[in-house]
Write a protein that holds these residues in place. Structure first.
Motif, PDB file in Angstrom:
ATOM      1  N   PHE A 295       0.841  -1.197   0.000  1.00 21.72           N
ATOM      2  CA  PHE A 295       0.000   0.000   0.000  1.00 21.72           C
ATOM      3  C   PHE A 295       0.879   1.251   0.000  1.00 21.72           C
ATOM      4  CE2 PHE A 295      -1.764   3.530   2.363  1.00 21.72           C
ATOM      5  CZ  PHE A 295      -2.988   3.740   1.739  1.00 21.72           C
TER       6      PHE A 295
ATOM      7  N   THR B  83      -6.606  -7.075   3.470  1.00 20.14           N
ATOM      8  CA  THR B  83      -5.306  -6.789   4.060  1.00 20.14           C
ATOM      9  C   THR B  83      -4.655  -8.067   4.559  1.00 20.14           C
ATOM     10  OG1 THR B  83      -4.206  -5.722   5.913  1.00 20.14           O
ATOM     11  CG2 THR B  83      -6.596  -6.013   6.126  1.00 20.14           C
TER      12      THR B  83
ATOM     13  N   ASP C 247       2.423  -5.652  11.322  1.00 20.08           N
ATOM     14  CA  ASP C 247       1.668  -4.406  11.294  1.00 20.08           C
ATOM     15  C   ASP C 247       1.193  -4.059   9.885  1.00 20.08           C
ATOM     16  OD1 ASP C 247       0.425  -2.600  12.843  1.00 20.08           O
ATOM     17  OD2 ASP C 247       2.042  -1.122  12.812  1.00 20.08           O
TER      18      ASP C 247
ATOM     19  N   GLY D  85      -1.500  -4.534   8.510  1.00 23.21           N
ATOM     20  CA  GLY D  85      -2.873  -4.047   8.469  1.00 23.21           C
ATOM     21  C   GLY D  85      -3.000  -2.583   8.818  1.00 23.21           C
ATOM     22  N   HIS D  86      -1.876  -1.974   9.190  1.00 25.13           N
ATOM     23  CA  HIS D  86      -1.859  -0.555   9.564  1.00 25.13           C
ATOM     24  C   HIS D  86      -0.729   0.162   8.837  1.00 25.13           C
ATOM     25  CE1 HIS D  86      -4.004  -2.554  12.832  1.00 25.13           C
ATOM     26  NE2 HIS D  86      -4.555  -1.397  13.131  1.00 25.13           N
ATOM     27  N   PRO D  87      -0.775   0.205   7.517  1.00 27.37           N
ATOM     28  CA  PRO D  87       0.310   0.906   6.808  1.00 27.37           C
ATOM     29  C   PRO D  87       0.291   2.392   7.149  1.00 27.37           C
ATOM     30  CG  PRO D  87      -1.501   0.450   5.309  1.00 27.37           C
ATOM     31  CD  PRO D  87      -1.827  -0.249   6.596  1.00 27.37           C
ATOM     32  N   ARG D  88       1.418   3.032   6.891  1.00 29.59           N
ATOM     33  CA  ARG D  88       1.496   4.478   7.073  1.00 29.59           C
ATOM     34  C   ARG D  88       0.797   5.163   5.906  1.00 29.59           C
ATOM     35  NH1 ARG D  88       2.992   6.091  12.152  1.00 29.59           N
ATOM     36  NH2 ARG D  88       4.660   4.797  12.912  1.00 29.59           N
ATOM     37  N   LEU D  89      -0.018   6.130   6.235  1.00 28.29           N
ATOM     38  CA  LEU D  89      -0.668   6.923   5.194  1.00 28.29           C
ATOM     39  C   LEU D  89       0.095   8.246   5.075  1.00 28.29           C
ATOM     40  CD1 LEU D  89      -2.935   7.606   3.214  1.00 28.29           C
ATOM     41  CD2 LEU D  89      -4.336   8.301   5.156  1.00 28.29           C
ATOM     42  N   ASP D  90       0.818   8.405   3.998  1.00 23.96           N
ATOM     43  CA  ASP D  90       1.599   9.625   3.778  1.00 23.96           C
ATOM     44  C   ASP D  90       0.632  10.735   3.351  1.00 23.96           C
ATOM     45  OD1 ASP D  90       3.096  11.719   2.790  1.00 23.96           O
ATOM     46  OD2 ASP D  90       4.478  10.453   1.664  1.00 23.96           O
ATOM     47  N   LEU D  91       0.221  11.522   4.330  1.00 26.79           N
ATOM     48  CA  LEU D  91      -0.851  12.489   4.088  1.00 26.79           C
ATOM     49  C   LEU D  91      -0.478  13.539   3.045  1.00 26.79           C
ATOM     50  CD1 LEU D  91      -2.177  13.070   7.711  1.00 26.79           C
ATOM     51  CD2 LEU D  91      -3.391  11.973   5.821  1.00 26.79           C
ATOM     52  N   MET D  92       0.743  14.037   3.109  1.00 28.76           N
ATOM     53  CA  MET D  92       1.106  15.112   2.188  1.00 28.76           C
ATOM     54  C   MET D  92       1.080  14.632   0.740  1.00 28.76           C
ATOM     55  SD  MET D  92       1.529  18.298   2.298  1.00 28.76           S
ATOM     56  CE  MET D  92       2.319  19.160   3.658  1.00 28.76           C
ATOM     57  N   THR D  93       1.581  13.438   0.516  1.00 25.59           N
ATOM     58  CA  THR D  93       1.525  12.868  -0.832  1.00 25.59           C
ATOM     59  C   THR D  93       0.076  12.652  -1.257  1.00 25.59           C
ATOM     60  OG1 THR D  93       3.671  11.782  -0.595  1.00 25.59           O
ATOM     61  CG2 THR D  93       2.179  10.861  -2.236  1.00 25.59           C
ATOM     62  N   ALA D  94      -0.712  12.071  -0.351  1.00 28.26           N
ATOM     63  CA  ALA D  94      -2.120  11.795  -0.670  1.00 28.26           C
ATOM     64  C   ALA D  94      -2.868  13.090  -0.980  1.00 28.26           C
ATOM     65  CB  ALA D  94      -2.782  11.062   0.494  1.00 28.26           C
TER      66      ALA D  94
ATOM     67  N   ILE E 219      -9.088   7.339  -1.771  1.00 25.07           N
ATOM     68  CA  ILE E 219      -8.867   6.061  -1.085  1.00 25.07           C
ATOM     69  C   ILE E 219     -10.219   5.492  -0.671  1.00 25.07           C
ATOM     70  CG2 ILE E 219      -7.693   4.936   0.833  1.00 25.07           C
ATOM     71  CD1 ILE E 219      -5.664   7.277   0.724  1.00 25.07           C
TER      72      ILE E 219
ATOM     73  N   GLN F 138       5.536  19.363  -1.989  1.00 25.78           N
ATOM     74  CA  GLN F 138       4.470  18.753  -2.783  1.00 25.78           C
ATOM     75  C   GLN F 138       3.317  19.721  -2.995  1.00 25.78           C
ATOM     76  OE1 GLN F 138       3.949  14.932  -0.597  1.00 25.78           O
ATOM     77  NE2 GLN F 138       4.782  14.141  -2.503  1.00 25.78           N
TER      78      GLN F 138
ATOM     79  N   PRO G 107       0.090   8.980   9.616  1.00 21.28           N
ATOM     80  CA  PRO G 107      -0.654   8.181  10.597  1.00 21.28           C
ATOM     81  C   PRO G 107      -0.843   6.761  10.089  1.00 21.28           C
ATOM     82  CG  PRO G 107      -2.145   9.603   9.384  1.00 21.28           C
ATOM     83  CD  PRO G 107      -0.752   9.992   8.977  1.00 21.28           C
TER      84      PRO G 107
ATOM     85  N   LEU H 158      -2.998   3.746   8.971  1.00 19.27           N
ATOM     86  CA  LEU H 158      -4.318   3.538   8.386  1.00 19.27           C
ATOM     87  C   LEU H 158      -4.775   2.129   8.754  1.00 19.27           C
ATOM     88  CD1 LEU H 158      -6.674   4.265   6.519  1.00 19.27           C
ATOM     89  CD2 LEU H 158      -5.289   3.532   4.580  1.00 19.27           C
TER      90      LEU H 158
ATOM     91  N   ILE I  69     -12.017   7.934   1.996  1.00 16.34           N
ATOM     92  CA  ILE I  69     -10.930   8.821   2.398  1.00 16.34           C
ATOM     93  C   ILE I  69     -10.531   9.665   1.205  1.00 16.34           C
ATOM     94  CG2 ILE I  69      -8.607   8.891   3.379  1.00 16.34           C
ATOM     95  CD1 ILE I  69      -9.241   6.133   4.630  1.00 16.34           C
TER      96      ILE I  69
END
Lengths: 347, 347
Positions: free
Chosen positions: A230, A248, A256, A258-267, A274, B63, B260, B262, B274
């Motif tokens: 992801f 997942t 872990d 099932g809890h990937p990091r969500l790179d907010l700035m990129t998203a 998503i 970004q 964070p 996810l 999302i």
């Protein structure tokens, strides 16, 4: 006098930890024989499907929107069987049916719980045991894949992923890239399932390969794995990319993932949409997939990727562990001993 | 002979680390005086807006879809000034304009870069310096907030969040809950901005408060923070909740708040949509917000939450650090020395 009845797989205890193999909490036991009541049928099961979600249902609580398994009771899951005793007019003896009360040698079903398998559409009835419903829903309704899309599918050699990737192809995607574990599965994706490219997440560098295969970024990601895959998909997302998150496996096997990091700035910068989705197998979803599946199969555009194992219910229990370990390819089905006559020559 | 020109804030070096305060790479310098060319105006700036994004633009790469700041050159940002010399027919001397070439005492602008501030709509021209465009776009277009929605806004005392929360209210949300740092800001959200409830993320237990305030879950999350607040929002999301992700202050101040976790299984089971979005301030977005802002302000349904500081450009530089530290409430504006006559009595 105790009459020896058919076997069933019973949950001995809840799983409390993802590291616990499902087999450690399952036991094959013999149940008292059951007679169908009026309106019911007795079915002798021929094929047992093995799916990742069953592992989740062994916990005391589960977020999957179906009843969890209860300690001391038989577990349930999709299977195909033949009616051997009928007290329902529309399901005569000999009818082969799809149902979700498997994990036992025999199931007692109401007519509404049994779906007759159409004759002659597929080489074998086990072709109905597939995970095309979430795959179709995700690719078509959630991600809206069409021409020009560069589609990445994680777990592409799996039961859901193999269907999703092929559906994306059938929908005219510009390119379909699959991720799988190991060079053999990667080769299978390209050579057998007709994907444009494959990435072996065990041997390849995900970022390098994605840069190479999708230089302008992926426009769709269909995810059944989570974790690092992801995270990599987001790094390679094109502006406005659609992410259909279906499962997942990386979370279901512990760790872990099932809890990937969500790179907010990129998203945010790329406005990646998503959309996690939990297919509920509505009649509309089943109908949409079924009609396309039969047609695409007839046209040679969809292959049924699967691992067919022969054995008993105990073999299905072991297969549940193996599935979570990523041992098998495609949809995993156990052909239960005594189901002679239901073989399939090709995939 | 060197003529002493107007001051400007220049980037001395790129930031290389989020822990580096913006002020450490900024310097107020005197530039040579500039004359407007044909079609241009010279503007004396009255108000300088201070926004979180400026901190990001001080990195060599960013970004955010606007030009980054370049070492050795003045930085830019939203400001309001008065035309003091005009070579453009439609912008006579005395016109008060909104523009994005601030961070200097004087700006040379083309007519297309200067937006005259309408008279009499708001108590002061600095009311035009607000972050309502992304707030409106996120609440209305991305999240589609309407009646019945239970809306959670992070950074609700901030420049974007305070607008988003009030817009959700104005759109008829059933309940609007704001998260802010400290009891004073929390009180402000309820008492001054009219939110239904506030959570102080420093003093309160987020999960406890959300369970209490949104027992059936939140249906909308408008996020400007990320980090633990995003994670908590997902734990309390109602099925089908819409997440409009607008910013990540928790990521902009260092630490891992911009990434964070996810929780995929929760997101899948509840089908949480999302939608990160990067407002580009299209003419349509600006127009949509402007028309509502004026009307809602006139109706008393929107207050302009802001911190008005008095000082020089150096004060604005310091305010940039303070903003990232969460010191201030609402939109942060520095009223530049020499801008007498442009005061605002109330918020």
């Amino acid at each position: 006098m105790t009459v020896q009845g058919p076997s069933a797989v019973v949950l001995r205890a809840h799983r409390t930890d993802l590291a616990q193999p499902p087999s450690s909490v399952l036991e094959v036991v013999t149940l008292p024989p059951q007679e169908p009541a009026a309106g019911q049928v007795r079915v002798r099961n021929l094929f047992q499907q093995v799916i990742a979600a069953s592992g989740d249902l062994m916990f005391a609580t589960s977020q999957i929107p179906v009843p969890v398994f209860r300690v001391g009771e038989p577990i349930h899951g999709p299977a195909i069987g033949r009616v051997v005793e009928s007290r329902a007019d529309d399901l005569p003896v000999g009818t082969v049916v799809l149902h979700t009360s498997g994990w036992r040698e025999e199931s007692i079903l109401e007519p509404g719980e049994a779906f007759p398998v159409p004759d002659g559409v597929f080489p074998g009835p086990e072709y109905l045991l597939n995970q095309g419903v979430p795959a179709y829903h995700g690719i078509v309704d959630i991600a809206g894949v069409g021409e020009g899309d560069v589609v990445l599918v994680s777990g592409a050699a799996g039961g859901v992923g193999s269907m999703a990737a092929q559906i994306a192809n059938a929908r005219g995607a510009a390119s379909v890239i699959g991720i799988a574990g190991g060079p053999e599965k990667a080769r299978y994706l390209v050579d057998e399932l007709g994907l444009d490219a494959a990435i072996d997440h065990r041997g390849d560098d995900l970022d390098e390969r994605l840069t190479e295969l999708a230089p302008d970024g992926i426009t769709v990601f269909f995810d059944t794995i989570g974790g690092a895959q992801f995270e990599a998909a987001l790094r390679h997302a094109a502006p406005g990319a659609r992410f259909a998150l279906c499962g997942t496996l990386a979370g279901q096997i512990g760790g872990d993932g099932g809890h990937p990091r969500l790179d907010l700035m990129t998203a945010i910068a790329r406005e990646v949409q998503i959309r996690p989705f939990s297919t509920r197998h509505t009649p509309e979803q089943i109908e949409a997939w079924s009609s396309h599946y039969a047609q695409w199969y007839a046209d040679g555009r969809i292959r049924f990727a699967r691992t067919l194992l022969d054995g008993t219910l105990q073999r299905a229990v072991t297969a549940q562990d193996e599935l979570l370990a990523g041992v098998h390819r495609g949809n995993v089905v156990v052909r239960l001993a005594g189901s002679a006559g239901h073989t399939s020559g090709h995939e």
